[in-house]
Enzyme design. Structure first.
Site, short mmCIF file in Angstrom:
data_model
loop_
_atom_site.label_atom_id
_atom_site.label_comp_id
_atom_site.label_asym_id
_atom_site.label_seq_id
_atom_site.Cartn_x
_atom_site.Cartn_y
_atom_site.Cartn_z
N HIS A 45 8.92 0.89 3.75
CA HIS A 45 9.94 0.87 4.80
C HIS A 45 10.77 -0.38 4.60
CE1 HIS A 45 7.30 -2.07 6.61
NE2 HIS A 45 6.30 -1.19 6.61
N GLU A 46 11.66 -0.65 5.56
CA GLU A 46 12.57 -1.79 5.36
C GLU A 46 11.86 -3.14 5.34
OE1 GLU A 46 16.04 -1.11 8.06
OE2 GLU A 46 15.33 0.93 7.80
N HIS A 80 9.05 -3.74 3.70
CA HIS A 80 8.73 -3.93 2.28
C HIS A 80 10.00 -4.28 1.49
CE1 HIS A 80 5.48 -0.96 3.49
NE2 HIS A 80 4.75 -1.92 2.96
N GLN A 113 -3.24 -12.32 7.82
CA GLN A 113 -3.40 -12.04 6.38
C GLN A 113 -2.65 -13.09 5.57
OE1 GLN A 113 -2.71 -7.90 4.89
NE2 GLN A 113 -0.81 -8.72 4.11
N MET A 157 0.85 -1.20 0.00
CA MET A 157 0.00 0.00 0.00
C MET A 157 0.89 1.24 0.00
SD MET A 157 -3.44 -0.87 2.04
CE MET A 157 -2.84 -0.70 3.70
N GLY A 161 4.61 -10.65 4.29
CA GLY A 161 5.37 -10.54 5.53
C GLY A 161 4.68 -11.23 6.69
N GLN A 162 5.49 -11.85 7.55
CA GLN A 162 4.93 -12.53 8.73
C GLN A 162 4.37 -11.55 9.75
OE1 GLN A 162 7.90 -15.21 10.24
NE2 GLN A 162 7.94 -16.33 8.31
N LYS A 163 4.70 -10.27 9.60
CA LYS A 163 4.15 -9.30 10.55
C LYS A 163 2.62 -9.33 10.50
CE LYS A 163 3.42 -4.67 11.52
NZ LYS A 163 2.32 -4.21 10.70
P1 AMP Z 1 1.36 -3.08 3.48
O1 AMP Z 1 1.97 -2.06 2.56
O2 AMP Z 1 1.33 -2.65 4.91
O3 AMP Z 1 0.05 -3.61 2.96
O4 AMP Z 1 2.34 -4.32 3.49
C1 AMP Z 1 2.74 -4.95 2.29
C2 AMP Z 1 3.50 -6.20 2.62
O5 AMP Z 1 4.62 -5.88 3.43
C3 AMP Z 1 2.67 -7.22 3.41
O6 AMP Z 1 2.97 -8.52 2.92
C4 AMP Z 1 3.17 -7.04 4.81
O7 AMP Z 1 3.04 -8.20 5.62
C5 AMP Z 1 4.64 -6.74 4.55
N1 AMP Z 1 5.23 -6.08 5.72
C6 AMP Z 1 4.77 -4.99 6.36
N2 AMP Z 1 5.54 -4.70 7.43
C7 AMP Z 1 6.52 -5.65 7.46
C8 AMP Z 1 7.62 -5.91 8.32
N3 AMP Z 1 7.89 -5.13 9.38
N4 AMP Z 1 8.41 -6.96 8.04
C9 AMP Z 1 8.15 -7.77 6.97
N5 AMP Z 1 7.13 -7.58 6.12
C10 AMP Z 1 6.32 -6.54 6.36
#
Ligand code: AMP
Length: 275
Positions: free
Chosen positions: A31-32, A34, A150, A27, A144-146
């Site tokens: 950050h690191e 991604h 999802q 989205m 990401g496992q965070k």
């Molecule tokens: P988002 O842009 O928040 O929708 O995240 C996009 C992808 O990045 C998703 O697969 C998230 O799980 C992954 N992601 C977000 N934060 C982290 C993180 N701190 N470490 C690893 N992957 C992440």
């Protein structure tokens, strides 16, 4: 690196792409965390595709959507620096034309925890992800496992719907003090960041208790809650679950996962760890 806003052009640009194709869905506000996904894709794929789309339907609170951080020019730069070949950055109408009606529901996995706190959120995530997968037809998708719920839900959806792609799960990327990287961390003041570390501290406490033989999730959760309160965090949910189904468990006899959602000021943060 190319950028496109339309499905049609995106498909044309991908028609002669070198296999395997890897997709990283984001989205934006990179950050690191991604970057870890982009690097994993770059190391293993002939073509790396990344999407930037803030999916409005997955936000329960309108202000959360409106205030979601945006930084397109920096995102493009980061993607270019990390070897992305093609960026898909559609407008709202391209993804959800007026006539749009379909929603995907992954039963059970989408209704507990995040699903209970944010009704409909995970259905919207499943829907946008299957749309992106169908548009891109990647060999690999990186998550990401965070955002473990999802990730598990998408894994289930890929199996259930016979989608020809493999999900690659990437470890949570953290600040040096343990705070999981998140686009939302930008909303935190320096003081709140110190509070926010409490999520990681509570997860560490859960791990230690488990390592020392504690099996009662009631006991573990009580200690975790103490740590969260000590850090002035407002707990949304705190759960210890089976790491595949995410159904809650009372006594731990095998692998388990601890998950937290908590508010730091107005910012909702989530984190998890295997214990
Ligand atoms: P988002 O842009 O928040 O929708 O995240 C996009 C992808 O990045 C998703 O697969 C998230 O799980 C992954 N992601 C977000 N934060 C982290 C993180 N701190 N470490 C690893 N992957 C992440």
């Amino acid at each position: 690196m190319k950028i496109t806003k339309t499905v049609c052009e995106f498909r044309n640009l991908l028609s002669n792409a070198t296999s395997p194709i890897g997709l990283v869905a984001t989205m934006g506000a990179l950050h690191e965390g991604h970057v870890a996904l982009l690097k994993e894709a770059r190391a293993n794929c002939g073509t790396v595709v990344a999407s930037i789309f803030i999916n409005p339907t997955q936000f329960n609170v309108k202000n959360d959507y409106l205030n979601y951080p945006k930084n397109l020019s920096q995102d493009i730069e980061i993607m270019e620096d990390n070897g992305v070949d093609l960026i898909f950055n559609p407008d709202l109408e391209e993804m959800y034309p007026q006539s749009y009606t379909t929603t995907v529901n992954v039963k059970d996995l989408s209704s507990r925890l995040e699903g209970a706190s944010r009704p409909g959120h995970l259905d919207s995530v499943a829907t946008i992800v299957i749309k992106l997968i169908n548009i891109c037809q990647p060999d690999f998708v990186y998550f990401g496992q965070k955002d473990i719920q999802q990730l598990l839900m998408i894994k289930r959806m890929i199996i259930d719907l016979n989608i020809q792609t493999r999900l690659v799960s990437v470890d949570t990327c953290r600040d040096a003090d343990g705070l999981a990287k998140s686009s939302r961390n930008i909303h935190l003041t320096e003081l709140q960041k110190q509070s926010a570390v409490g999520l990681f501290s509570a997860l560490q406490v859960a791990r230690e208790l488990r390592l020392n033989g504690e099996q009662s999730t009631g006991q573990i959760k009580a200690e975790m809650k103490r740590v969260l309160i000590q850090h002035k965090l407002n707990v949304d949910y705190l759960a210890i679950c089976d790491p595949e189904s995410l159904s809650e468990i009372e006594y731990i006899n095998g692998p388990a996962i601890a998950l937290i959602a908590a508010y730091c000021g107005n910012t909702r943060l989530i984190d998890n760890t295997l214990i």
